[in-house]
Design a protein around this motif. Structure first.
Motif, short mmCIF file in Angstrom:
data_model
loop_
_atom_site.label_atom_id
_atom_site.label_comp_id
_atom_site.label_asym_id
_atom_site.label_seq_id
_atom_site.Cartn_x
_atom_site.Cartn_y
_atom_site.Cartn_z
N ILE A 694 0.94 -1.26 0.06
CA ILE A 694 0.04 0.05 -0.18
C ILE A 694 0.79 1.24 -0.05
O ILE A 694 0.55 2.08 -0.84
N ALA A 695 1.90 1.08 0.77
CA ALA A 695 3.00 2.48 1.00
C ALA A 695 3.50 2.75 -0.47
O ALA A 695 3.50 3.98 -0.87
N VAL A 696 3.84 1.86 -0.93
CA VAL A 696 4.65 2.14 -2.37
C VAL A 696 3.80 2.55 -3.34
O VAL A 696 4.08 3.48 -4.02
N ARG A 697 2.38 1.91 -3.58
CA ARG A 697 1.29 2.48 -4.36
C ARG A 697 1.10 3.80 -4.01
O ARG A 697 1.11 4.74 -5.04
N GLU A 698 0.89 4.10 -2.81
CA GLU A 698 0.31 5.52 -2.59
C GLU A 698 1.35 6.62 -2.78
O GLU A 698 0.87 7.76 -2.89
N PHE A 699 2.57 6.07 -2.43
CA PHE A 699 3.84 7.36 -2.54
C PHE A 699 3.76 7.51 -3.99
O PHE A 699 4.05 8.60 -4.66
N LYS A 700 3.60 6.42 -4.96
CA LYS A 700 3.88 6.85 -6.47
C LYS A 700 2.49 7.77 -6.78
O LYS A 700 3.03 8.70 -7.54
N ASP A 701 1.50 7.33 -6.21
CA ASP A 701 0.48 8.12 -6.63
C ASP A 701 0.64 9.66 -5.98
O ASP A 701 0.23 10.82 -6.52
N LEU A 702 1.12 9.74 -4.94
CA LEU A 702 1.56 11.34 -4.08
C LEU A 702 2.37 12.05 -5.01
O LEU A 702 1.99 13.00 -5.36
#
Length: 763
Positions: A694-702
């Motif tokens: 989740i963290a990797v996905r969300e950081f990319k979206d960030l």
């Protein structure tokens, strides 16, 4: 063969060989001291500087001899052989273990001066603000002897003083100030607003405390949003709830839960249909839970005090007031409302960093403490640091008495008062280490009722800490202190001036009494170490009851039986071994918590590094203007008439605003994920793996969202000779900021009180 020698040999460590090598260099240095002592100041400074080439020390014996002569000349302090050995190990990047009273302040200053002479900027990290200011001024003549600069950065330092201080060669500061200044620097929009400059070395005093005990404590920067929490009515309703009927506390005292009956009572008192409706679940229910935690788990004079109409947090590891710190605003507001105080302004988390992540930003980390060996595994695993044990200048003469164990806390407390009264009657000074403010005051009251004069050192009067602790070794003194008060302040027999040293030594020296075992043996040894300074006699004694937290937590699944005597005392080797077992269990729990929490924090730390690189590029180049102009060339053409500096800065502020805003949202979102990640185990997913995904996905979206929003703003916001008018468009940075710390360790509560549940709530 000593236990530690066996340990090092069994582990295949090179520490002993390194120490032998250091001793050889020190011996050679001491032979050179008479020669160098004949030089005048300028020649001596030049001689020492001449041993350094290409950022490294070439002639170590001559270098060390010169430092020793300079110390004697500027401070009137001639280093012991073991102090010189410690300086060398620090310059090799080790954590050194030196006993209390063996002169770590001078060792740190000499090592910091040594690093600075090789061209490295040094942050000498102290336990508190007082020691940072004291030691910087005390050691200033030595540092300045070599043409170097030194300063202290403390909580009271102005922005101008911080800017100047961080540009010195040696900077004394508490780790929290360094961390909070780092977080504030991550909010700037122009490079000339920078307060800190990079440092090469972190030389950490009481390094086991900073690098291990508090390593996972997040330093948090929050900003105002101009809103107030509607807490008054909710607090009044929660105050009417009864434990056992309306709410329940879990077995470990870390969480509190509404019962169905409690939820119904709250709904009735607030005049709402359901706490769990879409309208209330994200707002009212959250505030009810915060108010309930404030009521049930946060204890006044244990976790916080009320001073001058404000809630002041207590640092659980030291029992001191945690200056300028607060809980996340919802909880802070709940506690303030509970105490009938004005409720603080609401806000949002802007940025956060753990002490461990902060320390890993330094190219070189080294340190000193009285209890490093017990933390060897953590120091090696999390920082790659080695431990060097430095011998005492004089052999230890302290007597460590076996624990006195009692069946109940009441019987134990009575025995503590009796023992203090017995020792005090002889004139021998006593230092008592308690676990929280309430306990220290209750003990002081009991002693005063027996006609014994007591100096109380706790979070309510920490401004007097150094003065009180310095006099704790005088004849007839009884000092009751929370946690590890006064670390860094010498307790000399006969008082600060050692006027009655021999008299107190004849009485047996300082007697140290612990009112309970700590959650690790290392913390016990820190307290013990206050007695037996530099070969002085002394005594240490711990009292334990089977009702202490360490026994409840460490022995939760075990039943023990023992036959106490008429006073409640239990004299049994089996029970003594059980207590030690309980402590090992809590130590294991802390290690596991540290390991697991670091796995969660490490990914955010990696993301922070990426974010910092992006911020640096935006601050130091015209990357923001180039990116936005390429996305909207027509808008860029409309602004062509503006000076280049104005255009670049406008684009920079737009990009940085949205990058910082998205990072703040990311931190809040990942906190929510962390709260619920244990539910993933129900679905047979590994929580840590799912968290990382989740963290990797969300950081990319960030990153993508930040650029997209910046591009939208660039196209619509007014930009003129005055720059980008972001505030007029509703894009406002916080008008004020504040800092606070959140314990990420659910066992970091006090020894004889309800364990704190706040770390569990907000991690």
């Amino acid at each position: 063969m000593g236990a530690f020698d066996w340990f090092w040999k069994a582990m295949g460590s090179s520490a002993e060989r390194n120490n032998k090598k250091s001793k050889g260099i020190v011996a050679a240095a001491e032979e050179l001291i008479p020669e160098l002592a004949k030089l005048d100041d300028a020649a001596l400074a030049a001689e020492v500087r001449g041993t350094v080439a290409a950022g490294a020390i070439g002639d170590k014996p001559r270098f060390l001899a010169g430092l020793s002569v300079a110390s004697q000349r500027t401070l009137g302090m001639t280093p012991f052989t073991v102090q010189n050995q410690a300086v060398l190990r620090l310059l090799e990047g080790d954590v050194i273990q030196m006993a209390t009273g063996e002169g770590k302040t001078l060792v740190g200053a000499m090592a910091a001066t040594g690093y600075a002479l090789t061209g490295k900027r040094v942050h000498l990290i102290t336990v508190n603000n007082y020691l940072a200011a004291r030691d910087a001024e005390w050691m200033r003549p030595l540092v300045e002897f070599f043409g170097l600069t030194v300063a202290a950065v403390t909580e009271s330092s102005s922005r101008e003083e911080r800017v100047a201080g961080y540009r010195c060669d040696v900077i004394y500061a508490p780790v929290t100030e360094i961390g909070f200044d780092h977080l504030r620097d991550n909010q700037i929009t122009h490079r000339d607003q920078t307060v800190q400059v990079p440092a090469d070395v972190a030389l950490v005093d009481e390094s086991d405390s900073v690098l291990v005990d508090e390593a996972l404590v997040p330093l948090v920067l929050a900003g105002s949003e101009g809103s107030q929490q509607a807490t008054g009515q909710i607090t009044a309703a929660v105050a009417q709830l009864e434990e056992g009927e309306d709410y329940a506390i879990d077995a470990e005292g870390r969480n509190v839960f509404l019962t169905d009956g409690g939820a119904s009572k709250i709904e009735r008192l607030l005049g709402i249909d359901s706490l769990y409706s879409d309208e209330h679940i994200g707002t009212t229910l959250v505030r009810v839970n915060l108010a309930l935690h404030a009521k049930a788990l946060l204890v006044r004079d244990v976790h916080y005090i009320v001073s001058e109409g404000k809630v002041a947090l207590v640092d659980a590891s030291r029992g001191r007031v945690a200056e300028l710190q607060r809980w996340p605003d919802g909880l802070q507001a709940a506690v303030e409302a509970k105490e009938g105080l004005d409720v603080s302004e609401g806000g949002r988390i802007l940025d956060s960093i753990t002490l461990q992540a902060l320390m890993r930003r330094y190219p070189i980390v080294c340190g000193m403490t009285g209890t490093a060996v017990e933390a060897t595994d953590q120091l090696r695993s999390f920082y790659g640091l080695h431990v060097s044990v430095i011998d005492r200048a004089n052999e230890l003469a302290r007597f460590d008495e076996a624990d006195r164990i009692y069946a109940t806390m009441e019987e134990k407390n009575a025995a503590i008062v009796d023992e203090i009264a017995h020792i005090n009657a002889t004139g021998q000074p006593v230092l008592v280490g308690t676990h929280d403010v309430a306990e220290s005051e209750a003990l002081a009251d009991a002693l005063q009722a027996r006609g014994i004069e007591v100096n109380v050192l706790n979070a309510k009067n920490d401004a007097e800490e150094a003065r009180i602790i310095a006099e704790a070794g005088d004849t007839g003194r009884v000092t009751v202190s929370t946690q590890m008060a006064g670390r860094g302040t010498d307790i000399r027999l006969g008082g600060a001036d050692e006027r009655d040293h021999d008299e107190v030594a004849q009485l047996g020296g300082l007697a140290v009494i612990g009112t309970a075992r700590h959650r690790t043996a290392r913390l016990d040894n820190q307290l013990r170490g206050r007695a037996g300074r530099q070969g002085d006699p002394g005594l240490s004694l711990f009292f334990v009851s089977l009702e202490d937290d360490i026994v409840k937590v460490g022995g939760a699944d075990e039943q023990v039986t023992a036959q106490p005597d008429a006073t409640g005392r239990i004299d049994s080797n089996r029970i003594q071994q059980f207590i030690e077992h309980c402590q090992r269990v809590t130590e294991g729990q802390l290690l596991e918590i540290h390991s697991q929490t670091w796995k969660y924090n490490k990914l955010l730390a990696d993301h922070r590094d990426i974010l910092d690189e992006r911020r640096t590029a935006l601050l130091d180049t015209d990357a923001a203007w180039r990116e936005l102009a390429s996305r909207h060339p027509q808008r860029a053409a409309e602004l062509e008439h503006l000076p280049d500096g104005v255009k670049v800065q406008a684009a920079r502020e737009i990009m940085l605003f949205h990058l910082d805003d998205e990072w703040s949202e990311h931190l809040a979102m990942m906190d929510d994920v962390r709260e619920s990640i244990h539910l993933r185990a129900i679905a047979r997913e590994t929580p840590i793996d799912e968290y990382h995904r989740i963290a990797v996905r969300e950081f990319k979206d960030l990153a993508n969202r930040a650029v997209d929003k910046a591009a939208e703003t660039f196209e619509t916001v007014e930009i003129d000779e005055g720059g980008a008018h972001l505030a007029d468009a509703g894009w406002k940075r916080p008008s004020s900021t504040w800092t606070y710390m959140v314990s990420d360790n659910p066992l970091a509560g006090s020894g004889n009180s309800v364990l704190s549940g706040i770390g569990n709530l907000f991690r």
